[in-house]
Design a protein around this motif. Structure first.
Motif, PDB file in Angstrom:
ATOM      1  N   ASN A  93       1.040 -42.162 -94.678  1.00  0.00           N
ATOM      2  CA  ASN A  93       2.469 -41.867 -94.810  1.00  0.00           C
ATOM      3  C   ASN A  93       2.644 -40.504 -95.473  1.00  0.00           C
ATOM      4  OD1 ASN A  93       2.033 -44.585 -96.945  1.00  0.00           O
ATOM      5  ND2 ASN A  93       2.163 -42.523 -97.786  1.00  0.00           N
ATOM      6  N   ARG A  94       2.069 -39.499 -94.836  1.00  0.00           N
ATOM      7  CA  ARG A  94       2.011 -38.166 -95.429  1.00  0.00           C
ATOM      8  C   ARG A  94       3.390 -37.592 -95.728  1.00  0.00           C
ATOM      9  NH1 ARG A  94      -0.826 -35.586 -90.499  1.00  0.00           N
ATOM     10  NH2 ARG A  94       0.675 -37.040 -89.581  1.00  0.00           N
ATOM     11  N   ALA A  95       4.313 -37.753 -94.798  1.00  0.00           N
ATOM     12  CA  ALA A  95       5.604 -37.070 -94.919  1.00  0.00           C
ATOM     13  C   ALA A  95       6.398 -37.508 -96.142  1.00  0.00           C
ATOM     14  CB  ALA A  95       6.427 -37.283 -93.647  1.00  0.00           C
ATOM     15  N   ILE A  96       6.375 -38.802 -96.467  1.00  0.00           N
ATOM     16  CA  ILE A  96       7.188 -39.261 -97.594  1.00  0.00           C
ATOM     17  C   ILE A  96       6.555 -38.938 -98.942  1.00  0.00           C
ATOM     18  CG2 ILE A  96       8.354 -41.075 -96.301  1.00  0.00           C
ATOM     19  CD1 ILE A  96       6.523 -43.120 -97.682  1.00  0.00           C
ATOM     20  N   ASP A 127       9.099 -40.694 -87.180  1.00  0.00           N
ATOM     21  CA  ASP A 127       8.039 -40.704 -86.172  1.00  0.00           C
ATOM     22  C   ASP A 127       6.701 -41.139 -86.771  1.00  0.00           C
ATOM     23  OD1 ASP A 127       9.824 -39.873 -84.269  1.00  0.00           O
ATOM     24  OD2 ASP A 127       9.178 -37.784 -84.248  1.00  0.00           O
ATOM     25  N   GLU A 128       6.413 -40.651 -87.977  1.00  0.00           N
ATOM     26  CA  GLU A 128       5.148 -41.031 -88.600  1.00  0.00           C
ATOM     27  C   GLU A 128       5.124 -42.517 -88.917  1.00  0.00           C
ATOM     28  OE1 GLU A 128       2.060 -39.124 -91.719  1.00  0.00           O
ATOM     29  OE2 GLU A 128       4.102 -39.327 -92.494  1.00  0.00           O
ATOM     30  N   MET A 129       6.223 -43.053 -89.416  1.00  0.00           N
ATOM     31  CA  MET A 129       6.280 -44.483 -89.701  1.00  0.00           C
ATOM     32  C   MET A 129       6.181 -45.316 -88.421  1.00  0.00           C
ATOM     33  SD  MET A 129       6.391 -45.369 -92.918  1.00  0.00           S
ATOM     34  CE  MET A 129       5.000 -44.240 -92.949  1.00  0.00           C
ATOM     35  N   ALA A 130       6.749 -44.796 -87.327  1.00  0.00           N
ATOM     36  CA  ALA A 130       6.704 -45.528 -86.065  1.00  0.00           C
ATOM     37  C   ALA A 130       5.274 -45.708 -85.572  1.00  0.00           C
ATOM     38  CB  ALA A 130       7.539 -44.800 -85.011  1.00  0.00           C
ATOM     39  N   GLN A 131       4.373 -44.822 -85.981  1.00  0.00           N
ATOM     40  CA  GLN A 131       2.967 -44.987 -85.616  1.00  0.00           C
ATOM     41  C   GLN A 131       2.391 -46.282 -86.184  1.00  0.00           C
ATOM     42  OE1 GLN A 131       0.748 -41.460 -86.717  1.00  0.00           O
ATOM     43  NE2 GLN A 131       2.347 -40.097 -85.941  1.00  0.00           N
ATOM     44  N   TRP A 132       3.030 -46.778 -87.238  1.00  0.00           N
ATOM     45  CA  TRP A 132       2.604 -48.031 -87.864  1.00  0.00           C
ATOM     46  C   TRP A 132       3.558 -49.172 -87.502  1.00  0.00           C
ATOM     47  CZ3 TRP A 132      -2.119 -47.642 -89.725  1.00  0.00           C
ATOM     48  CH2 TRP A 132      -2.578 -46.370 -90.069  1.00  0.00           C
ATOM     49  N   GLY A 315       0.449 -30.242 -89.044  1.00  0.00           N
ATOM     50  CA  GLY A 315       1.457 -30.341 -87.992  1.00  0.00           C
ATOM     51  C   GLY A 315       2.763 -30.958 -88.412  1.00  0.00           C
ATOM     52  N   LEU A 316       2.940 -31.178 -89.705  1.00  0.00           N
ATOM     53  CA  LEU A 316       4.198 -31.713 -90.213  1.00  0.00           C
ATOM     54  C   LEU A 316       5.064 -30.568 -90.746  1.00  0.00           C
ATOM     55  CD1 LEU A 316       2.909 -34.860 -92.125  1.00  0.00           C
ATOM     56  CD2 LEU A 316       4.346 -34.877 -90.082  1.00  0.00           C
ATOM     57  N   PRO A 317       6.387 -30.718 -90.736  1.00  0.00           N
ATOM     58  CA  PRO A 317       7.265 -29.659 -91.237  1.00  0.00           C
ATOM     59  C   PRO A 317       7.339 -29.674 -92.768  1.00  0.00           C
ATOM     60  CG  PRO A 317       8.589 -31.481 -90.442  1.00  0.00           C
ATOM     61  CD  PRO A 317       7.145 -31.835 -90.122  1.00  0.00           C
ATOM     62  N   GLY A 318       6.249 -29.265 -93.405  1.00  0.00           N
ATOM     63  CA  GLY A 318       6.147 -29.351 -94.853  1.00  0.00           C
ATOM     64  C   GLY A 318       7.253 -28.620 -95.583  1.00  0.00           C
ATOM     65  N   GLN A 319       7.491 -27.362 -95.210  1.00  0.00           N
ATOM     66  CA  GLN A 319       8.523 -26.585 -95.890  1.00  0.00           C
ATOM     67  C   GLN A 319       9.904 -27.204 -95.680  1.00  0.00           C
ATOM     68  OE1 GLN A 319       7.854 -23.500 -97.800  1.00  0.00           O
ATOM     69  NE2 GLN A 319       9.820 -24.269 -98.543  1.00  0.00           N
ATOM     70  N   GLU A 320      10.160 -27.669 -94.470  1.00  0.00           N
ATOM     71  CA  GLU A 320      11.456 -28.276 -94.150  1.00  0.00           C
ATOM     72  C   GLU A 320      11.697 -29.539 -94.970  1.00  0.00           C
ATOM     73  OE1 GLU A 320      13.579 -30.157 -90.183  1.00  0.00           O
ATOM     74  OE2 GLU A 320      12.160 -28.495 -89.936  1.00  0.00           O
TER      75      GLU A 320
END
Length: 337
Positions: A93-96, A127-132, A315-320
């Motif tokens: 869950n990298r994005a959160i 989208d990342e959560m949907a992978q799970w 590949g995630l929008p880190g700055q955003e």
């Protein structure tokens, strides 16, 4: 031979239809019922009430899975709803994990809710959560973590050097930058780790220090270190959610705000009594000076920048995502939250 009347047949058919439409979800959490799970208890109460008993939730405290495997359980449909903490498996869950960066400036639980909602709504996060096979339903807002520890109190940056501490996510990174030795033992393992001397200190929010009894073996509490917090979403299995009727979807989603408010109300009562708990247990309050806190804030910035770079490289929008967390926090503060 007796024949059923058309009215009787209709009644029986209606009974079978009602039974067939009834939905029960299994919910996986851990520990015991506490402030951290009050929104889950409340949402279960509300959906049952508002669906007239057609939609119910069976909440299990550790009987379905352990906390590190709740997201995996959601992904395979082992249960329909679960709570987990991002720091238990940041690679999943990298994005959160932007919500776990240290010293972001969040000051209230209401601000924590606002920032989490903004991040949860971002397409990259969904989208990342949907992978799970997971749909984010609500956050579990927690105040800034602080340490309870044994032995000599730690009240300077230098004193953190060598401290063996239960800490995960950005808090662990920040403390490691000061020479501490973080470990990510689970909440349920924290008491034994502290009592046996495996760790010198544990980083938790107040409810967890009480629920997992780390406060019972502590000598001191860092009253104002406030290094950050962890993010613990409540998610639902996407297939189970999509299988709900439109009415039950509306009931579930409509109960979220009320459940979060109930959580905030319950946590406020705990915070009001916290000083009494410390006095009763003879826990020494430790305060870091403004100079020490400013030094820690400087140390946190490279961690933020490294997170942005790492997420971008993956590949995630880190700055955003980072900018969204900052802007949503500013909006929440401007709104007086």
């Amino acid at each position: 031979m007796k024949y059923l009347s058309s009215a009787s047949i209709a009644a029986i058919s209606l009974a079978f239809a009602t039974e067939a439409l009834a939905v029960e979800w299994n919910v996986s959490v851990w520990g015991k019922r506490r402030e951290f799970t009050e929104h889950i208890e409340k949402i279960a109460e509300l959906v049952e009430e508002r669906s007239n008993g057609d939609f119910t939730m069976a909440i299990s405290y550790g009987g379905l899975s352990n906390e590190r495997e709740n997201l995996d359980g959601i992904s395979i449909g082992a249960f329909e709803m679960a709570q987990f903490c991002a720091g238990y498996h940041p690679d999943k869950n990298r994005a959160i994990t932007v919500l776990e960066l240290p010293l972001m400036g969040v000051e209230t639980l209401e601000q924590e809710v606002a920032v989490a909602r903004a991040i949860y709504a971002h397409p990259a996060v969904q989208d990342e959560m949907a992978q799970w096979n997971a749909r984010l339903m609500m956050t579990s807002p927690m105040p800034q973590y602080n340490l309870v520890g044994t032995g000599e109190p730690r009240a300077t940056v230098e004193s953190l050097d060598g401290l063996r501490v239960r800490a995960s996510g950005g808090i662990g990174e920040l403390l490691a930058a000061e020479g501490a030795v973080p470990t990510s033992v689970t909440a349920t393992e924290a008491y034994n780790a502290m009592e046996s001397g495996v760790v010198d200190a544990v980083s938790f929010a107040q409810h967890a220090h009480l629920s997992f009894r780390t406060i019972d073996v502590a000598d001191w509490w860092t009253e104002n270190l406030n290094p950050g917090t962890v993010n613990c979403p409540v998610v639902v299995n996407i297939d189970a959610y999509e299988a709900l009727s439109d009415e039950n979807k509306a009931i579930l989603e409509g109960a979220v705000d009320d459940a979060i408010q109930h959580y905030l109300d319950q946590y406020a009562l705990l915070l009001e009594d916290w000083d009494n708990v410390l006095e009763e247990k003879e826990i020494e309050k430790v305060r870091f000076s403004d100079e020490e806190l400013a030094r820690l804030a400087e140390e946190a910035q490279p961690i933020h920048e490294a997170w942005i770079a790492e997420m971008t490289a993956q590949g995630l929008p880190g700055q955003e995502l980072y900018d969204l967390a900052r802007s949503s926090l500013a909006e929440a503060k401007a709104a007086g939250k």
